[in-house]
Design an enzyme around this catalytic site. Structure first.
Site, PDB file in Angstrom:
ATOM      1  CE  LYS A 162      -4.635   1.246  -0.249  1.00  0.00           C
ATOM      2  NZ  LYS A 162      -4.920   0.446  -1.384  1.00  0.00           N
ATOM      3  CB  SER A 183      -7.701   0.859  -3.664  1.00  0.00           C
ATOM      4  OG  SER A 183      -7.911   0.496  -1.680  1.00  0.00           O
TER       5      SER A 183
END
Length: 626
Positions: free
Chosen positions: A202, A408
């Protein structure tokens, strides 16, 4: 006394007269403006007659998108930039090619690429497929360009003939990602960024924490760009009948070849068979004149009609197909934010309102959600997810069609669908979230500003950039982010019929290309929007149906602005006046400042969530071809 009374009466009469004149003038101005508004709304510019035979000229301007981002803003920019748009609507291009394919008067399509700045590979591929279908009728596609970059050449590669200016070149530079890393700068100016992220991949927060790209980030982006570059090379090579390795060698050996040939890029591209002909624009016009005939108004030109004028002769509604049963199509394009937002951003309330409109329509038998989003606010994504579940609770299917990216938060709003379609090059996954809170106390201290106060609880004043986070606030923030990630994992496991452990293994913020996502079980099938609509019809057991695009309704003021932009484009005299007035030079002078603003806004404009918690993929914007 009577004389004074007479003078007073005179002034009184004069005052009444002046007041009456003022009212008359104001009313004339008001009704004049009202008349202009009415004329702007109802006026339809006269369309020029269609020639008996002509070439359809398609010149995409700006980025190729499936839905215009903020039509009002686009209209204002067209006025400001003298008719030049910075976006081109894909549906309009596809419809024009489809009509031209079956129109006997259209003898060729001329593809002008100079003002085309790029787009996602799925959008460009859709245009290329439509051009291939046009060519199967025996009619040629001619591409014209001063030079060709990545996106321009991929689009032009579908043409029968590619013409290149003698001063130009073909420069497909490949794909990559470059982000500004600013940990050193933030430390120097006294800004501390507190970050909680779940998943080593991430990497959206890395620009705030590091001065360079991390190895996990480098690994995943390298795999992604290698995948789409290989597809790019294959697509171009097949379309141009190039042998394996020709395009790669063309790029790798460019410096050596150009050094020995005097730096002539156009000749180098011609020798490599990347283009068919190197010619000036007048020479190309002469060739087209032989193909479709001369232009009556300009003997040096050729018989032609641009896409906008051509479509003006063939108006249509937002409903296509046959039958009373309908499939709703809703576009979810841009960063996900809470509340309402114009097209170009996914406002949770805005999108939920459109889904609700489809849910309450008894004629809607299925919903197709076209997603192009790198994510955004985790809370807003979850709200949209529940709206999709509410639609499915009525017994009608939801199908998601992923475009360039659905990563996401973009994947969060997609995962509940009954079926998910992705393009082979779609960037998806990035299952993970992060929390971020900046603290400017150090900067304020450097400037001589000190914040002090009191509160009734230990949390009073926390989560403000003017106050450092206490240990209690950090703990609460960290727990909330971790809870959000586990919710994300559990949702994916439930909707995609996977175990949480398996989802975590393929999650941790890792991005995946569409073809890999299929193998991992994150999507159901590969295919574009047409395949998704057909899939929705199959799930709803429909044979005859219509596709209805549900989109936000413009207000009267917004319609007026858009209409005025169209009228402005039609007025050649106004363009001439503006050019002669020197306005153009003043506009050009602001470009560097505006470019800097848009760069900063583009990099960090997603930081809008009040909670500070995001399901976002920062680098996903690099998936677009330019």
């Amino acid at each position: 006394m009577s004389q004074q009374s007479g003078i007073g009466q005179t002034f009184k009469t004069l005052g009444h007269g002046l007041n009456l004149l003022r009212v008359v003038i104001l009313n004339l101005i008001f009704f004049g403006i009202l008349a202009l508004i009415i004329v702007a709304l109802v006026h339809q510019p006269r369309q020029p007659a269609e020639p008996a035979r002509f070439a359809l000229v398609i010149g995409p301007s700006g980025e190729l998108v499936e839905q215009l981002h903020n039509p009002v803003g686009q209209a204002l920019r067209r006025i400001e930039h003298l008719g030049r748009a910075d976006e081109t609507a894909l549906p309009a291009v596809l419809r024009g090619i489809r009509l031209a394919t079956h129109d006997p008067r259209v003898k060729a399509i001329v593809l002008e690429t100079d003002h085309f700045s790029g787009g996602g590979m799925p959008e460009i591929d859709a245009v290329r497929r439509a051009l291939f279908r046009f060519e199967k009728t025996g009619k040629p596609v001619v591409a014209i360009g001063r030079s060709y970059d990545n996106a321009q050449y991929l689009l032009a590669s579908a043409a029968t003939e590619i013409y290149l200016s003698p001063e130009g070149g073909v420069i497909p530079s490949g794909f990559g990602i470059y982000e500004p890393y600013m940990a050193k700068l933030l430390k120097r100016i006294g800004i501390h960024v507190y970050v909680v992220r779940v998943g080593k991949y991430k990497d959206a927060v890395e620009p705030f924490l590091r001065n360079s790209m991390s190895q996990p980030s480098r690994k995943q982006w390298s795999a992604y760009f290698d995948s789409i570059w290989n597809r790019y090379v294959d697509e171009v090579s097949v379309a141009r009948h190039l042998k394996s390795g020709v395009l790669t060698r063309y790029i790798d050996q460019a410096a050596v070849h150009l050094a020995h040939s005097g730096g002539n890029l156009a000749r180098y591209a011609l020798q490599a068979h990347l283009v068919n002909t190197v010619a000036t624009r007048p020479a190309v016009n002469a060739i087209l004149r032989k193909l479709v005939g001369p232009n009556g108004a300009d003997a040096s030109g050729f018989s032609q009609m641009n896409l906008k004028t051509y479509l003006g002769h063939h108006p249509h509604l937002f409903v296509t197909g046959e039958g009373s049963e309908r499939i709703a199509l809703i576009h979810a394009d841009g960063d996900i934010v809470s509340g309402r937002a114009p097209p170009g951003e996914i406002g949770s309330r805005s999108l939920i309102g459109l889904i609700r409109e489809a849910r309450l329509n008894p004629h809607i038998r299925a919903l197709v959600l076209r997603v192009n989003s790198p994510g955004g606010s985790a809370n807003a994504s979850d709200e949209i997810l529940h709206a999709i579940e509410a639609f499915e609770a009525t017994g009608r299917p939801v199908v998601v069609s992923m475009g360039d990216m659905a990563a996401s938060g973009g994947y969060w709003i997609s995962m509940a669908a009954n079926r998910i379609y992705a393009e082979p090059t779609t960037l998806t996954g990035s299952i993970g979230i992060f929390g971020i809170f900046p603290n400017a106390t150090g900067l304020l201290n450097k400037l001589g500003v000190h914040v002090e106060g009191l509160g009734t609880t230990p949390l009073t004043g926390q989560f403000s950039p003017l106050m450092p986070l206490s240990n209690m606030a950090k703990t609460l923030f960290r727990v909330e982010v971790l809870h959000g990630y586990h919710d994300f994992i559990d949702h994916v496991a439930r909707f995609r019929h996977l175990t949480p452990r398996r989802v975590n293994a393929i999650g941790r913020g890792h991005i995946w290309v569409g073809s890999e996502a299929l193998k991992l079980g994150l999507v159901d099938q590969l295919g574009g929007l047409r395949a998704a609509v057909q899939g929705a019809a199959s799930l709803a057991h429909l044979i005859h149906y219509r596709v209805e695009t549900i989109r936000p309704t413009l207000t009267l003021t917004e319609k007026l602005i858009v209409k005025l932009a169209h009228l402005h484009e039609a007025a050649a005299l106004s363009r001439w006046l503006i050019r002669g007035s020197g306005v153009t030079s003043r506009l050009e002078a602001t470009v560097p400042v505006r470019a800097l603003w848009h760069t900063l806004k583009g990099e960090f404009g997603f930081l809008k969530s009040r909670s500070g918690i995001y399901a976002y993929c920062l680098g996903c914007r690099s998936a677009l071809l330019h």
